[in-house]
Design an enzyme around this catalytic site. Structure first.
Site, PDB file in Angstrom:
ATOM      1  CB  CYS A 134      -0.876   0.046   1.021  1.00  0.00           C
ATOM      2  SG  CYS A 134      -1.986   1.548   1.323  1.00  0.00           S
ATOM      3  CB  CYS A 137      -0.345   2.341   4.324  1.00  0.00           C
ATOM      4  SG  CYS A 137      -2.097   2.090   4.393  1.00  0.00           S
TER       5      CYS A 137
END
Length: 188
Positions: A134, A137
């Site tokens: 991700c 993130c």
């Protein structure tokens, strides 16, 4: 169970993983991190690998370095980031910026009160986010760590641990599946 037992189970084609596993789980091989941080990251990374027999082995080894609250914190990071990485990867990759303005409407209370040092929780969250791929993130956790004075070398150590633990988990799972397949073929 020892780390050497796990390393010896890695086949010759994964010799680099075997060597790296022996290195990155030490303070010398993970500059900027304490033993407690190294083993917490290893537990979170092993759980994120989704190979539960391997994750249990790493958790058992880590218990020599970690308090039960540290292990619970590593599990919490793997759990919450398992959810967040999917959601925020979608928000990041979808070609409609309006999603970024919508509230997530997902509970994430553990991030405010993880039961362990918040900076350590950020390290664990970065490791799991790297495994889950991700980008949003990864960027968020790396930025927060840097704002709190964590060195690039320590952040690199986090990701090296995550990468190596994940690779070991994948190889060991493939070998176990291959052995099971050979037994089934021989029985047929």
């Amino acid at each position: 169970m020892t780390l050497e037992t796990i390393r010896e189970a890695l086949p010759d084609y994964a010799k680099d993983i075997r060597l790296n596993l022996g290195s990155v789980l030490t303070p010398q091989g993970a500059p900027g991190l304490s033993d407690q941080q190294i083993w917490s990251i290893a537990v979170a990374a092993a759980l994120a690998s989704r190979q539960m027999p391997f994750a249990r082995q790493i958790e058992q080894l880590a218990s020599a370095y970690l308090a039960p609250t540290d292990i619970t914190g590593a599990k919490a990071a793997a759990a919450i980031m398992g959810m967040n990485n999917i959601y925020y990867r979608f928000v990041h990759l979808v070609e409609d910026s309006e999603y970024q303005t919508l509230p997530a409407r997902l509970r994430m209370n553990v991030m405010a009160n993880p039961g362990i040092d918040k900076l350590d929780f950020e390290l664990l969250s970065l490791a799991v986010s790297a495994i889950n791929g991700c980008g949003l993130c990864i960027t968020s956790h790396e930025k927060k760590l840097r704002q709190h004075g964590v060195s690039r070398e320590a952040i690199q150590s986090v990701v090296r641990i995550a990468a190596t633990v994940h690779a070991a988990a994948v190889v060991l799972a493939a070998e176990a599946d291959g052995a099971a397949g050979m037994v089934e073929a021989a029985a047929a």
